[in-house]
Design an enzyme around this catalytic site. Sequence first.
Site, PDB file in Angstrom:
ATOM      1  N   ASP A   1       7.326  -3.344  -4.842  1.00 26.81           N
ATOM      2  CA  ASP A   1       8.680  -3.164  -5.812  1.00 26.81           C
ATOM      3  C   ASP A   1       9.349  -4.248  -6.033  1.00 26.81           C
ATOM      4  O   ASP A   1       9.529  -4.541  -7.444  1.00 26.81           O
ATOM      5  CB  ASP A   1       9.440  -2.298  -5.020  1.00 26.81           C
TER       6      ASP A   1
ATOM      7  N   GLU B   1       0.063  -2.629  -5.886  1.00 28.12           N
ATOM      8  CA  GLU B   1       0.148  -2.584  -7.478  1.00 28.12           C
ATOM      9  C   GLU B   1       0.445  -4.043  -8.017  1.00 28.12           C
ATOM     10  O   GLU B   1      -0.522  -4.398  -8.999  1.00 28.12           O
ATOM     11  CB  GLU B   1       1.329  -1.867  -7.885  1.00 28.12           C
TER      12      GLU B   1
END
Lengths: 189, 377
Positions: free
Chosen positions: B17, B273
């Site tokens: 994040d 990610e």
Amino acid sequence: MKTGKELKPGTVIRLENDPWLVQKAEFTKSGRNSAIMKTKLKNLLTGYKTEIVYSADDKLDDVILDRKEATLSFISGDTYTFMDTTDYTMYELNAEDIESVLPFIEEGMTDVCEAVFFEERLVSVELPTTIVRQVDYTEGSARGDTSGKVMKPAKLKNGTELSVADFIEIGDMIEIDTREGGSYKGRAK
Amino acid sequence: MTVRWDIFCTVVDNFGDIGVTWRLARQLVAEHQCAVRLWVDDLRAFERLCPQIDITLGEQWQQGVQVCHWPEIWPSTDAADVVIAAFACQLPSAYMDAMAERQTTPLWMNLDYLSAEDWVIGCHGLPSVKYKHVQKYFFFPGFREGTGGLLREAGLLERRQQFQQDAQAQRIFLEALGVHRTPGSRLISLFAYENAGLASWFDAMATDTHASHVLIPEGRVLGDVQRWLGIDGLKAGAVQQRGALTVQVLPFVRQDQYDQLLWCCDFNAVRGEDSFVRAQWAGRPLLWHIYQQEEDVHLEKLEAFLRLYTHGLSQPAEKAISGLWRSWNAGLDMAEHWKMVDQQQQELLEHAQAWCLEQASRPDLAAALVKFYVNWI
């Protein structure tokens, strides 16, 4: 109050004081463990249509709707006429208003549907959870499987395609679960 | 006039994040002359990526970005012109009031997760709920036209190419990390969580005729590595050899160093990610450990990416890389598919480079966000 996850075709929500009919709702798991609901909405006052994405836990004002039993009377082009089973009033709907159940609507069907009214106006129709339809075409059984676990494609009279058990033959009556797009449930008894 | 952006980040898991939002914030400042405040609820996680920060400060400037601690009790502050809630995080209600009170309505976006699935194109850029009169929009990164693209700084590929062509620069970089590469050995980076497939993969490399050197930045996979080695207390700097396999633990590295590590390696195992995207920009074959989701939803996402990524590969190469990814994500035996990948390494390398160029031919995510804002006003 409804959450984004609970939206389904036929639901009416209030956005900035206007009632909006959910014509289509596609639930998708996004990343991590969040989820979204993509909706196609129609403003019931202006007819304006739009697409909106909601998070699964978004809170929305839903509108209390009247519901009555109705059956399909006839189809004319893109117009579907339903009849109130108690007072025989006829109501018309466009194909796009019933997009989500359209694959399982066919001439001559006798299912008692739930007609959804907003201020005495028919806005949508919901099918029973289980319906029975005749298989119009399917290939013969490839492996002679009787377990019901091996599936093959089949076509209904109105052209709708779905997967059915390998032992199903042309002309067989099958049960379909109409929730979440519709799926084969078993051979009708 | 400088456009003001507020990016909100809640650190949920590891460094993904904060990794994404920190990159985005810096790029908006450096390449689009935006004024960016990055609100982070966990500065300790951020400190690993940006050791210069002082975690005791409520706000500070780092690389042109105003880094603000997102406190439990929200301070009174103006809302920016553009507000990004990263990965569906919930904005403070007082901040939402501030958005609604602005004279000029701000653009409010939910920057969602990266997925290769088809539905992303249909949802990207669509409106969502309104808070009072402020409309939220969904913005999806992605690999195809019709999505928000991938984070990619200007000149990234040129820097990478220069570095990959400069053997001395690579040697200096690796030596600074304590890595002495044996000529001819295959260099592999490994960033993963716990994975039951690791032992079989390491077994295959240890018994191979070709030497492999696996570099593992400190992290959660070390438990499995220790079990395989049969030792405890692996720390940064540790080097162990088993047969043809050398295992080396690296210290946690900054984002720019991690890029260089990926660029040095012949094969990169990544997860989540941020590192997944960076490995694609490295132009080298990769192995992705996808974030695990309830009801195995992640496996659909894995298949969706494989369908895109393997397009154009020969059947043996497709079978090799897809099989390896599926095994890794299911914690299954890796040996057979690893051998197949080894046999297809040249094609997989060329394919990784072509994939990288194809992705780089589309606008990057920061530019797409800025364009979305410009079109919106």
